[in-house]
Structure formats: C-alpha cells, structure tokens
Scaffold this motif. Structure first.
Motif, PDB file in Angstrom:
ATOM      1  N   MET A  18       0.866  -1.035   0.107  1.00 59.23           N
ATOM      2  CA  MET A  18      -0.217   0.063  -0.009  1.00 59.23           C
ATOM      3  C   MET A  18       0.850   1.275   0.108  1.00 59.23           C
ATOM      4  O   MET A  18       0.543   2.176  -0.674  1.00 59.23           O
ATOM      5  N   GLU A  19       1.874   1.189   0.797  1.00 60.87           N
ATOM      6  CA  GLU A  19       2.852   2.615   0.798  1.00 60.87           C
ATOM      7  C   GLU A  19       3.189   2.861  -0.542  1.00 60.87           C
ATOM      8  O   GLU A  19       3.490   3.923  -1.010  1.00 60.87           O
ATOM      9  N   THR A  20       3.808   1.638  -1.108  1.00 63.77           N
ATOM     10  CA  THR A  20       4.580   1.724  -2.364  1.00 63.77           C
ATOM     11  C   THR A  20       3.584   1.986  -3.461  1.00 63.77           C
ATOM     12  O   THR A  20       3.977   3.071  -4.206  1.00 63.77           O
ATOM     13  N   THR A  21       2.439   1.391  -3.477  1.00 66.45           N
ATOM     14  CA  THR A  21       1.552   2.122  -4.731  1.00 66.45           C
ATOM     15  C   THR A  21       1.055   3.500  -4.156  1.00 66.45           C
ATOM     16  O   THR A  21       0.913   3.883  -5.371  1.00 66.45           O
ATOM     17  N   VAL A  22       0.469   3.852  -3.117  1.00 61.55           N
ATOM     18  CA  VAL A  22       0.307   5.398  -2.957  1.00 61.55           C
ATOM     19  C   VAL A  22       1.440   6.158  -3.225  1.00 61.55           C
ATOM     20  O   VAL A  22       1.364   7.141  -3.867  1.00 61.55           O
ATOM     21  N   LYS A  23       2.797   5.661  -3.135  1.00 58.98           N
ATOM     22  CA  LYS A  23       3.708   6.555  -3.298  1.00 58.98           C
ATOM     23  C   LYS A  23       4.046   7.047  -4.763  1.00 58.98           C
ATOM     24  O   LYS A  23       4.309   7.975  -5.487  1.00 58.98           O
ATOM     25  N   TYR A  24       3.558   5.673  -5.578  1.00 57.95           N
ATOM     26  CA  TYR A  24       3.890   6.170  -7.163  1.00 57.95           C
ATOM     27  C   TYR A  24       2.677   6.510  -7.551  1.00 57.95           C
ATOM     28  O   TYR A  24       2.518   6.942  -8.835  1.00 57.95           O
ATOM     29  N   LEU A  25       1.363   6.407  -7.044  1.00 58.49           N
ATOM     30  CA  LEU A  25       0.154   6.782  -7.741  1.00 58.49           C
ATOM     31  C   LEU A  25      -0.092   8.509  -7.250  1.00 58.49           C
ATOM     32  O   LEU A  25      -0.384   9.039  -8.243  1.00 58.49           O
ATOM     33  N   CYS A  26       0.643   8.608  -6.467  1.00 53.27           N
ATOM     34  CA  CYS A  26       0.459  10.378  -5.953  1.00 53.27           C
ATOM     35  C   CYS A  26       1.707  10.976  -5.515  1.00 53.27           C
ATOM     36  O   CYS A  26       2.027  11.409  -4.311  1.00 53.27           O
ATOM     37  N   PRO A  27       2.419  11.042  -6.557  1.00 54.94           N
ATOM     38  CA  PRO A  27       3.762  11.817  -6.291  1.00 54.94           C
ATOM     39  C   PRO A  27       3.370  13.226  -5.956  1.00 54.94           C
ATOM     40  O   PRO A  27       4.498  13.894  -5.336  1.00 54.94           O
ATOM     41  N   VAL A  32      -8.104  13.092  -9.029  1.00 56.56           N
ATOM     42  CA  VAL A  32      -9.051  11.879  -8.867  1.00 56.56           C
ATOM     43  C   VAL A  32      -8.033  10.720  -9.007  1.00 56.56           C
ATOM     44  O   VAL A  32      -7.217  10.675  -9.854  1.00 56.56           O
ATOM     45  N   ILE A  33      -8.464   9.663  -7.987  1.00 51.24           N
ATOM     46  CA  ILE A  33      -7.772   8.469  -8.130  1.00 51.24           C
ATOM     47  C   ILE A  33      -8.971   7.519  -8.509  1.00 51.24           C
ATOM     48  O   ILE A  33      -9.893   7.419  -7.993  1.00 51.24           O
ATOM     49  N   LEU A  34      -8.626   6.578  -9.600  1.00 49.01           N
ATOM     50  CA  LEU A  34      -9.416   5.704 -10.061  1.00 49.01           C
ATOM     51  C   LEU A  34      -9.205   4.200  -9.726  1.00 49.01           C
ATOM     52  O   LEU A  34      -7.882   4.095  -9.978  1.00 49.01           O
ATOM     53  N   ASP A  35      -9.610   3.736  -8.780  1.00 55.10           N
ATOM     54  CA  ASP A  35      -9.260   2.345  -8.135  1.00 55.10           C
ATOM     55  C   ASP A  35     -10.077   1.270  -8.868  1.00 55.10           C
ATOM     56  O   ASP A  35     -11.068   1.036  -8.540  1.00 55.10           O
ATOM     57  N   ILE A  36      -9.383   0.595  -9.924  1.00 55.69           N
ATOM     58  CA  ILE A  36     -10.109  -0.318 -10.621  1.00 55.69           C
ATOM     59  C   ILE A  36      -9.653  -1.590 -10.090  1.00 55.69           C
ATOM     60  O   ILE A  36      -8.542  -1.997  -9.774  1.00 55.69           O
ATOM     61  N   PHE A  37     -10.535  -2.343  -9.849  1.00 53.45           N
ATOM     62  CA  PHE A  37     -10.547  -3.692  -9.139  1.00 53.45           C
ATOM     63  C   PHE A  37     -10.233  -3.505  -7.745  1.00 53.45           C
ATOM     64  O   PHE A  37      -9.331  -3.961  -7.067  1.00 53.45           O
ATOM     65  N   GLY A  41     -11.398  -1.877  -0.940  1.00 53.29           N
ATOM     66  CA  GLY A  41     -11.251  -0.432  -0.833  1.00 53.29           C
ATOM     67  C   GLY A  41      -9.890  -0.028  -0.238  1.00 53.29           C
ATOM     68  O   GLY A  41      -9.483   0.904  -0.131  1.00 53.29           O
ATOM     69  N   THR A  42      -9.056  -1.087  -0.017  1.00 54.18           N
ATOM     70  CA  THR A  42      -7.893  -0.687   0.592  1.00 54.18           C
ATOM     71  C   THR A  42      -6.969   0.067  -0.133  1.00 54.18           C
ATOM     72  O   THR A  42      -6.469   0.934   0.440  1.00 54.18           O
ATOM     73  N   ILE A  43      -6.714   0.130  -1.425  1.00 56.78           N
ATOM     74  CA  ILE A  43      -5.908   0.867  -1.907  1.00 56.78           C
ATOM     75  C   ILE A  43      -6.411   2.423  -1.944  1.00 56.78           C
ATOM     76  O   ILE A  43      -5.976   3.441  -1.570  1.00 56.78           O
ATOM     77  N   GLY A  44      -7.635   2.414  -2.390  1.00 51.76           N
ATOM     78  CA  GLY A  44      -8.491   3.614  -2.768  1.00 51.76           C
ATOM     79  C   GLY A  44      -8.423   4.441  -1.178  1.00 51.76           C
ATOM     80  O   GLY A  44      -8.131   6.005  -1.319  1.00 51.76           O
ATOM     81  N   LEU A  45      -8.840   3.690  -0.076  1.00 51.39           N
ATOM     82  CA  LEU A  45      -8.737   4.467   1.378  1.00 51.39           C
ATOM     83  C   LEU A  45      -7.389   4.764   1.704  1.00 51.39           C
ATOM     84  O   LEU A  45      -7.195   5.858   2.128  1.00 51.39           O
ATOM     85  N   CYS A  46      -6.329   4.058   1.356  1.00 52.90           N
ATOM     86  CA  CYS A  46      -5.092   4.449   1.997  1.00 52.90           C
ATOM     87  C   CYS A  46      -4.686   5.849   1.038  1.00 52.90           C
ATOM     88  O   CYS A  46      -3.803   6.579   1.713  1.00 52.90           O
ATOM     89  N   ALA A  47      -4.944   5.937  -0.309  1.00 45.15           N
ATOM     90  CA  ALA A  47      -4.710   7.135  -0.895  1.00 45.15           C
ATOM     91  C   ALA A  47      -5.686   8.136  -1.093  1.00 45.15           C
ATOM     92  O   ALA A  47      -5.275   9.276  -1.578  1.00 45.15           O
TER      93      ALA A  47
END
Length: 176
Positions: A18-27, A32-37, A41-47
């Motif tokens: 999750m930390e790595t994903t958010v780091k690269y998703l939101c530099p 808007v973040i589109l959380d597909i699949f 909600g883990t990734i979207g909620l973390c971001a």
C-alpha cells in the motif's frame, strides 16, 4: 471483509504494498484516483488523503459494500465505490468527468489481467495521466503493460513504464 471479498492476508507485506502503491500513484496531489478492481477499498482508502476524490470500481457487490463500510468506519468521505465490470463502468465515469482533471489510475486485476476494452479505455482518455499496475501474475502484467505502451494510432501518447517494484506477499510459495 466478507467471504466473497479478496484481501491480502499477509499484513506485513500488504502495508509495504500500500505504501509503495500510494507513493507511485500520488507523487503530488491529484484530482482523482480511479481504483479499478478496488475490492474492499484498501488502496483507494489509503490514497484518499492525497487527492480530491477516489472512485473505486469492483465487480463483487459484497466487496463494494465492505469498501463503503470501511470508508465510513474510517471517516473517509471523499470516496465512492461502484459495483460492476470495469470495462462497462470506466467509460461512463471518465466520460462524465471534466477533461481538465488529472486522473491517476491504479489497477489490481485478477490473474487474467486487464480486459482488452479496459486497456483501450485507459489509453484513450486524456484525463488519465498515470497508471500504477498491481499484479499477482507477472506474465499478464507484462502483456498489459506492453499493450498500454503501444498504440495503433500514430498521434496517440503511449504510456511509458518507469519502474517496477516487487513485493512478495506469499514468499516460498512458488506453486501458487
């Protein structure tokens, strides 16, 4: 988390993922973040703290209900979750969105990878400026990344892979 919902049981590596994903998703802050699949909600909620709005899409209705409950329990109000096939819902979601908005998409598909229509949808929308691909199958991920980075249209902008990071959630399980 309901019995039909997927959740990574290895919480130690899940935190790292999750930390790595958010780091690269939101530099930087994103519209808007589109959380597909999106699953529960883990990734979207973390971001959610790094953007104005999170839109999650998940085919399993029970997981969508869990994601909504998880958002409410955590007091996260800038999220919405939709149940249905990504290749059916994403065109409408992006089509209804102002083209000047910056969208960062995260995809976390099943082992089969992305539906071909979804690849074309993500490639064809000007709002989508960044894609983070989370995968449990390196082969389907490689195929999808190649498709996202190769256009049949001469004037289209191709997505260029910048980095890959391995997070082994199931060490010593080569048979899985």
């Amino acid at each position: 988390i309901g019995p039909l919902s997927f959740f990574n049981p290895n919480t130690t590596t899940c935190i790292s993922l999750m930390e790595t994903t958010v780091k690269y998703l939101c530099p930087k802050r994103t519209n808007v973040i589109l959380d597909i699949f999106s699953g529960v909600g883990t990734i979207g909620l973390c971001a959610a703290g790094h953007c104005d709005r999170v839109i999650g899409v998940e085919i399993v209705e029970e997981a969508v209900e869990d994601a909504r409950r998880n958002a409410a329990r955590n007091g996260i109000t800038n999220v919405e979750f939709h149940a249905g096939k990504a290749e059916d819902l994403i065109p409408k979601i992006l089509g209804d969105m102002d083209e000047t908005l910056e969208v960062a998409a995260v995809v976390d598909p099943s082992r089969a990878g992305l539906h071909p229509r979804l690849v074309e949808i993500l490639r064809g929308r000007p709002q989508v400026v960044r894609i983070v691909y989370v995968s449990c199958n390196a082969e389907s991920m490689a195929e999808d990344v190649a498709k996202l980075g190769t256009s049949t249209e001469s004037e289209a902008d191709d997505f260029v892979p910048l980095r890959t990071v391995a997070v082994d959630s199931f060490p010593q399980t080569l048979h899985v």
